[in-house]
Design a protein around this motif. Structure first.
Motif, mmCIF file in Angstrom:
data_model
loop_
_atom_site.group_PDB
_atom_site.id
_atom_site.type_symbol
_atom_site.label_atom_id
_atom_site.label_comp_id
_atom_site.label_asym_id
_atom_site.label_seq_id
_atom_site.Cartn_x
_atom_site.Cartn_y
_atom_site.Cartn_z
ATOM 1 N N ASP A 5 0.860 -1.183 0.000
ATOM 2 C CA ASP A 5 0.000 0.000 0.000
ATOM 3 C C ASP A 5 0.899 1.236 0.000
ATOM 4 N N THR A 6 1.105 1.805 -1.177
ATOM 5 C CA THR A 6 2.015 2.945 -1.282
ATOM 6 C C THR A 6 1.421 4.212 -0.670
ATOM 7 N N VAL A 7 0.114 4.341 -0.668
ATOM 8 C CA VAL A 7 -0.511 5.523 -0.066
ATOM 9 C C VAL A 7 -0.267 5.531 1.440
ATOM 10 N N GLN A 8 -0.410 4.382 2.073
ATOM 11 C CA GLN A 8 -0.165 4.309 3.512
ATOM 12 C C GLN A 8 1.318 4.504 3.820
ATOM 13 N N ALA A 9 2.193 3.950 3.001
ATOM 14 C CA ALA A 9 3.632 4.139 3.205
ATOM 15 C C ALA A 9 4.014 5.606 3.048
ATOM 16 N N LEU A 10 3.419 6.283 2.066
ATOM 17 C CA LEU A 10 3.678 7.708 1.869
ATOM 18 C C LEU A 10 3.155 8.524 3.041
ATOM 19 N N GLU A 11 1.996 8.162 3.568
ATOM 20 C CA GLU A 11 1.425 8.867 4.725
ATOM 21 C C GLU A 11 2.306 8.691 5.963
ATOM 22 N N ILE A 12 2.796 7.486 6.184
ATOM 23 C CA ILE A 12 3.683 7.236 7.322
ATOM 24 C C ILE A 12 4.978 8.033 7.169
ATOM 25 N N THR A 13 5.500 8.065 5.960
ATOM 26 C CA THR A 13 6.715 8.834 5.704
ATOM 27 C C THR A 13 6.493 10.318 5.941
ATOM 28 N N MET A 14 5.379 10.865 5.496
ATOM 29 C CA MET A 14 5.088 12.285 5.697
ATOM 30 C C MET A 14 4.904 12.610 7.181
ATOM 31 N N ASN A 15 4.245 11.706 7.926
ATOM 32 C CA ASN A 15 4.091 11.917 9.366
ATOM 33 C C ASN A 15 5.448 11.908 10.078
ATOM 34 N N THR A 16 6.298 10.983 9.683
ATOM 35 C CA THR A 16 7.637 10.921 10.262
ATOM 36 C C THR A 16 8.425 12.175 9.922
ATOM 37 N N LEU A 17 8.318 12.641 8.701
ATOM 38 C CA LEU A 17 9.007 13.855 8.274
ATOM 39 C C LEU A 17 8.503 15.077 9.041
ATOM 40 N N ASN A 18 7.199 15.161 9.254
ATOM 41 C CA ASN A 18 6.638 16.272 10.017
ATOM 42 C C ASN A 18 7.115 16.252 11.467
ATOM 43 N N LEU A 19 7.188 15.071 12.078
ATOM 44 C CA LEU A 19 7.708 14.968 13.441
ATOM 45 C C LEU A 19 9.186 15.342 13.505
ATOM 46 N N LEU A 20 9.937 14.967 12.488
ATOM 47 C CA LEU A 20 11.347 15.323 12.444
ATOM 48 C C LEU A 20 11.528 16.837 12.333
ATOM 49 N N PHE A 21 10.730 17.474 11.477
ATOM 50 C CA PHE A 21 10.791 18.935 11.355
ATOM 51 C C PHE A 21 10.359 19.612 12.647
ATOM 52 N N LEU A 22 9.370 19.059 13.336
ATOM 53 C CA LEU A 22 8.943 19.614 14.616
ATOM 54 C C LEU A 22 10.085 19.530 15.629
ATOM 55 N N PHE A 23 10.787 18.417 15.649
ATOM 56 C CA PHE A 23 11.944 18.275 16.523
ATOM 57 C C PHE A 23 13.006 19.322 16.192
#
Length: 117
Positions: A5-23
């Protein structure tokens, strides 16, 4: 092979990226607050260190406003030069290390200045 499921993988990646930017933003705010206090202490120490010089300049005829203005100009020039040199050195080191890493991973080099940060 299974179904991915590439949509779910992309969503997980974007969430991780957003948390990294927040950090990164939280670390940047902490660094800015610490730099402000260091700047304040340095400014205070510089004033205390140059009290004799201020007295001599006042005795030769400088007004209090001229003395304050000259001290502010000197401090502002030092801050601008330090920020410029710090940015240049930081960018040089970051670009050098990124290009070295890209040499081993064979990825293309892309430079983007973190202006939002």
């Amino acid at each position: 092979m299974g179904i991915q499921d590439t949509v779910q993988a992309l969503e997980i990646t974007m969430n991780t990226l957003n948390l990294l930017f927040l950090f990164f933003y939280v670390v940047a705010v902490i660094a800015i607050v610490l730099c402000f206090f260091i700047l304040w202490v340095s400014f205070d120490a510089n004033i205390r260190e140059h009290l004799w010089e201020f007295g001599v300049l006042r005795s030769v005829g400088m007004s209090a406003m001229q003395l304050i203005r000259s001290f502010i100009y000197e401090s502002l020039a030092m801050i601008i030069i330090a920020a410029t040199l710090g940015t240049a050195v930081g960018m040089t080191v970051a670009v050098t290390l990124t290009m070295e890493q890209n040499l081993f991973t064979e990825l293309p080099f892309h430079f983007s200045f973190p202006s939002a940060l």
